[in-house]
Motif scaffolding. Structure first.
Motif, PDB file in Angstrom:
ATOM      1  N   LEU A   1       0.986  -1.363  -0.058  1.00  0.00           N
ATOM      2  CA  LEU A   1      -0.411   0.321  -0.023  1.00  0.00           C
ATOM      3  C   LEU A   1       0.931   1.492   0.089  1.00  0.00           C
ATOM      4  N   PHE A   2       1.980   0.926   0.276  1.00  0.00           N
ATOM      5  CA  PHE A   2       3.001   1.813   0.603  1.00  0.00           C
ATOM      6  C   PHE A   2       3.548   2.265  -0.677  1.00  0.00           C
ATOM      7  N   LEU A   3       4.142   1.315  -1.123  1.00  0.00           N
ATOM      8  CA  LEU A   3       4.824   1.641  -2.027  1.00  0.00           C
ATOM      9  C   LEU A   3       4.081   2.189  -3.574  1.00  0.00           C
ATOM     10  N   LEU A   4       2.611   1.371  -3.652  1.00  0.00           N
ATOM     11  CA  LEU A   4       1.614   2.024  -4.711  1.00  0.00           C
ATOM     12  C   LEU A   4       1.169   3.455  -4.070  1.00  0.00           C
ATOM     13  N   ASN A   5       0.499   3.821  -2.869  1.00  0.00           N
ATOM     14  CA  ASN A   5       0.381   4.827  -3.200  1.00  0.00           C
ATOM     15  C   ASN A   5       1.384   5.721  -3.182  1.00  0.00           C
ATOM     16  N   MET A   6       2.959   5.626  -3.744  1.00  0.00           N
ATOM     17  CA  MET A   6       4.017   6.740  -4.006  1.00  0.00           C
ATOM     18  C   MET A   6       4.070   6.908  -4.665  1.00  0.00           C
ATOM     19  N   LEU A   7       3.378   6.252  -5.903  1.00  0.00           N
ATOM     20  CA  LEU A   7       3.601   6.047  -7.094  1.00  0.00           C
ATOM     21  C   LEU A   7       3.038   7.609  -7.851  1.00  0.00           C
ATOM     22  N   PRO A   8       3.762   8.515  -8.946  1.00  0.00           N
ATOM     23  CA  PRO A   8       3.794  10.311  -8.412  1.00  0.00           C
ATOM     24  C   PRO A   8       2.157  10.416 -10.302  1.00  0.00           C
ATOM     25  N   LEU A   9       0.941   9.634  -9.145  1.00  0.00           N
ATOM     26  CA  LEU A   9      -0.447   9.626 -10.210  1.00  0.00           C
ATOM     27  C   LEU A   9      -1.416   9.779  -9.833  1.00  0.00           C
ATOM     28  N   LEU A  10      -2.132  10.594  -9.560  1.00  0.00           N
ATOM     29  CA  LEU A  10      -3.106  10.783  -9.206  1.00  0.00           C
ATOM     30  C   LEU A  10      -4.520   9.660 -10.333  1.00  0.00           C
ATOM     31  N   PRO A  11      -5.117   9.400  -9.062  1.00  0.00           N
ATOM     32  CA  PRO A  11      -5.778   9.930  -8.232  1.00  0.00           C
ATOM     33  C   PRO A  11      -4.761  10.003  -6.362  1.00  0.00           C
ATOM     34  N   LEU A  12      -3.980   9.005  -6.926  1.00  0.00           N
ATOM     35  CA  LEU A  12      -2.922   8.084  -5.769  1.00  0.00           C
ATOM     36  C   LEU A  12      -2.449   9.030  -5.012  1.00  0.00           C
ATOM     37  N   ASP A  13      -2.181   9.137  -4.068  1.00  0.00           N
ATOM     38  CA  ASP A  13      -1.458  10.187  -2.737  1.00  0.00           C
ATOM     39  C   ASP A  13      -0.071  10.883  -3.385  1.00  0.00           C
ATOM     40  N   GLY A  14       0.265   9.931  -4.008  1.00  0.00           N
ATOM     41  CA  GLY A  14       1.772  10.875  -4.841  1.00  0.00           C
ATOM     42  C   GLY A  14       1.295  11.536  -6.004  1.00  0.00           C
ATOM     43  N   GLY A  15       0.616  11.602  -6.422  1.00  0.00           N
ATOM     44  CA  GLY A  15       0.523  12.416  -7.459  1.00  0.00           C
ATOM     45  C   GLY A  15      -0.124  13.698  -7.097  1.00  0.00           C
ATOM     46  N   HIS A  16      -1.173  13.925  -6.030  1.00  0.00           N
ATOM     47  CA  HIS A  16      -0.763  14.900  -5.364  1.00  0.00           C
ATOM     48  C   HIS A  16       0.461  15.794  -4.248  1.00  0.00           C
ATOM     49  N   ILE A  17       1.357  14.915  -3.690  1.00  0.00           N
ATOM     50  CA  ILE A  17       2.495  15.149  -3.444  1.00  0.00           C
ATOM     51  C   ILE A  17       3.380  15.752  -4.883  1.00  0.00           C
ATOM     52  N   ALA A  18       3.225  14.962  -5.685  1.00  0.00           N
ATOM     53  CA  ALA A  18       4.062  15.271  -6.837  1.00  0.00           C
ATOM     54  C   ALA A  18       3.656  16.714  -7.479  1.00  0.00           C
ATOM     55  N   GLY A  19       2.214  17.552  -7.354  1.00  0.00           N
ATOM     56  CA  GLY A  19       1.669  18.306  -7.640  1.00  0.00           C
ATOM     57  C   GLY A  19       2.155  20.018  -6.505  1.00  0.00           C
ATOM     58  N   ALA A  20       2.145  19.034  -5.166  1.00  0.00           N
ATOM     59  CA  ALA A  20       2.670  20.403  -3.925  1.00  0.00           C
ATOM     60  C   ALA A  20       4.045  21.019  -4.415  1.00  0.00           C
ATOM     61  N   LEU A  21       4.865  19.389  -4.858  1.00  0.00           N
ATOM     62  CA  LEU A  21       6.170  20.001  -4.966  1.00  0.00           C
ATOM     63  C   LEU A  21       6.240  20.471  -5.979  1.00  0.00           C
ATOM     64  N   TRP A  22       5.224  20.069  -7.585  1.00  0.00           N
ATOM     65  CA  TRP A  22       5.853  21.110  -8.429  1.00  0.00           C
ATOM     66  C   TRP A  22       5.284  22.571  -8.078  1.00  0.00           C
ATOM     67  N   GLU A  23       4.164  23.175  -7.187  1.00  0.00           N
ATOM     68  CA  GLU A  23       3.798  24.097  -7.032  1.00  0.00           C
ATOM     69  C   GLU A  23       4.977  25.109  -5.987  1.00  0.00           C
ATOM     70  N   SER A  24       5.420  24.378  -4.997  1.00  0.00           N
ATOM     71  CA  SER A  24       6.558  24.687  -4.734  1.00  0.00           C
ATOM     72  C   SER A  24       7.852  24.768  -5.902  1.00  0.00           C
ATOM     73  N   PHE A  25       8.422  24.881  -6.370  1.00  0.00           N
ATOM     74  CA  PHE A  25       9.305  24.563  -7.705  1.00  0.00           C
ATOM     75  C   PHE A  25       8.929  25.591  -8.132  1.00  0.00           C
ATOM     76  N   ARG A  26       7.406  26.432  -9.037  1.00  0.00           N
ATOM     77  CA  ARG A  26       6.944  27.246  -9.371  1.00  0.00           C
ATOM     78  C   ARG A  26       7.312  28.351  -9.140  1.00  0.00           C
ATOM     79  N   ARG A  27       7.166  28.341  -7.529  1.00  0.00           N
ATOM     80  CA  ARG A  27       7.121  29.325  -6.756  1.00  0.00           C
ATOM     81  C   ARG A  27       8.735  29.820  -6.555  1.00  0.00           C
ATOM     82  N   ARG A  28       8.872  28.692  -5.907  1.00  0.00           N
ATOM     83  CA  ARG A  28      11.176  29.557  -6.022  1.00  0.00           C
ATOM     84  C   ARG A  28      11.725  29.812  -6.547  1.00  0.00           C
ATOM     85  N   MET A  29      11.454  29.469  -8.140  1.00  0.00           N
ATOM     86  CA  MET A  29      11.910  29.691  -9.327  1.00  0.00           C
ATOM     87  C   MET A  29      10.990  31.164 -10.234  1.00  0.00           C
TER      88      MET A  29
END
Length: 435
Positions: free
Chosen positions: A360-388
């Protein structure tokens, strides 16, 4: 009695699955409340609600189908271009993006404008979404640690449990009577007996069966070598002349595969016993299992053709074939009904639940929506854009609109649903067999 024990094993697994789901969602819920995000619902299961109770502004409940769970946070997506954060009327003609956005705001109440998920800082979003899979990882770690250190692992030791009567290729039927033309095994010819502990092989002190097996397979065929065994407290030196034979090839973890090769052979089998592991060995074992789990998740697409053949064409089901909840529950039930000490059967159930939580941990960490990893990837992308933007002195791009990825999320969800159905069919018509 067997049927009763099978049902009991399935029930134990089902209860463990519910606990794992509730534990996962508790991680999301706890950190959502820490960051003051309003959570209208915390549910274990899907379908009709069979029990619920409201405490504060959250409804806690259990639903009829124990195949998942969820918490519902308000304001998962930023508002549209009109800037509205109130619910809109639904329409079958609206796009997937706006439908998802509207659903995100359905339960907004006066004063909730400061309690929306999307308004939180990227690092807070990451923590909220990572907390669920992390809880599964913590549970898997705890269960595996208790299993390895408290109960132990089945391990082959350099004590002889069985001596082959003759030289047969591995995979052949075991027999005490040699077929016509078959040669007596080197171990039998040398006088090695069940219960003998191998102390040294060709002058090499033996501390584990893996070491003994490696030494045997490296032996030159036809060359007589000394083997020291301990029998009833007395050591004896015997003369063994290995032969070349067909043996199974082991994988990176030391487990036999279906592949074969030519190697040295003497014809003895080890005693397998349960040995508690140290903390260091337990950590090493968990690292190996996690590495294997990652490889298994990445290899899932490549296993679909064989899974299809097993489900619809009657092809043999591979032992490393993907198994769903139905299949794992069936394995748990069968294992609990086997003739073995009760503690062994409980240990197997613990191992299944620990493996399930790791998956369950490994599957949910895949950077794909609607998995938790997809939302994590979106938040990291938001942080990167704002830093740039700050780095290059550009206007703040604002919150990343994850809702724009909802069409992709629906495709991913559809693929996972089809895969789940395929695995379920295979688990019913052609299940993985346990030994």
């Amino acid at each position: 009695m067997t049927a009763l024990m099978t049902i009991l094993g399935i029930a134990i697994f089902a209860f463990g699955l519910l606990v794992s789901i509730a534990w996962h969602e508790l991680g999301h819920l706890t950190w959502a409340k820490v960051f003051k995000i309003r959570v209208p619902q915390y549910m274990v299961g899907f379908g009709p609600t069979i029990w619920s109770r409201k405490k504060g502004d959250t409804e806690y409940g259990i639903k009829a189908i124990p195949l998942g769970g969820y918490i519902r946070m308000i304001g998962m997506f930023p508002p549209g271009k009109d800037g509205k954060v109130t619910a809109r009327s639904t329409s079958p003609w609206r796009s997937m993006i706006e439908d998802a956005r509207e659903q995100s705001y359905e339960e907004i109440l006066p004063g909730d404008e400061t309690r929306l998920f999307y308004t939180r800082k990227p690092w807070q979003k990451v923590i909220v979404m990572f907390a669920g899979p992390f809880m599964n990882l913590v549970l898997a770690f705890g269960l595996f640690l208790a299993l390895f250190m408290g109960f132990g692992m089945a391990k082959a030791v350099p004590t002889v449990s069985y001596v082959s009567a003759c030289v047969l290729a591995q995979g052949s039927a075991t027999t005490d009577t040699c077929p016509t033309g078959a040669k007596a095994s080197p171990a039998a010819a040398a006088g090695i007996k069940p219960g003998d502990k191998v102390v040294s092989y060709n002058g090499d002190a033996i501390s584990s069966y893996d070491q003994l097996q490696s030494d045997i397979r490296k032996s030159a065929p036809g060359v007589t070598i000394p083997v020291v065994v301990e029998r009833n407290g007395t050591q004896y030196t015997l003369k063994v002349t290995p032969v070349e034979n067909t043996v199974y090839v082991d994988d990176a973890n030391g487990n036999p595969t279906s592949k074969t090769t030519k190697a040295g052979f003497v014809g003895l089998s080890p005693v397998t016993t349960t040995v508690p592991l140290s903390f260091g060995d337990s950590m090493s074992q968990m690292y190996d299992m996690a590495k294997t789990g990652v490889h298994s998740v990445l290899a899932l697409p490549s296993k679909i053709p064989a899974l299809w053949d097993s489900a619809f064409d009657g092809a043999p089901r591979a032992t490393d074939s993907p198994v769903g909840v139905v299949g794992v529950a069936r394995v748990g039930g069968e294992a609990f009904a086997m003739k073995a000490p009760l503690i062994d059967r409980f240990a197997f159930e613990v191992q299944l639940l620990a493996g399930l939580n790791l998956s369950l941990f490994l599957l949910n960490m895949l950077p794909l929506l609607p998995l938790d990893g997809g939302h994590i990837a979106g938040a990291l992308w938001e942080s990167f854009r704002r830093r740039m933007a700050r780095l290059f002195r550009r206007p703040d791009p604002g919150h990343f609109d994850v809702a724009k990825l909802m069409p992709v999320a629906y495709v991913v969800a559809g693929v996972f649903l089809c895969f789940t159905v395929l695995v379920m069919i295979a688990d019913v018509v052609n299940p993985v067999q346990i030994g």
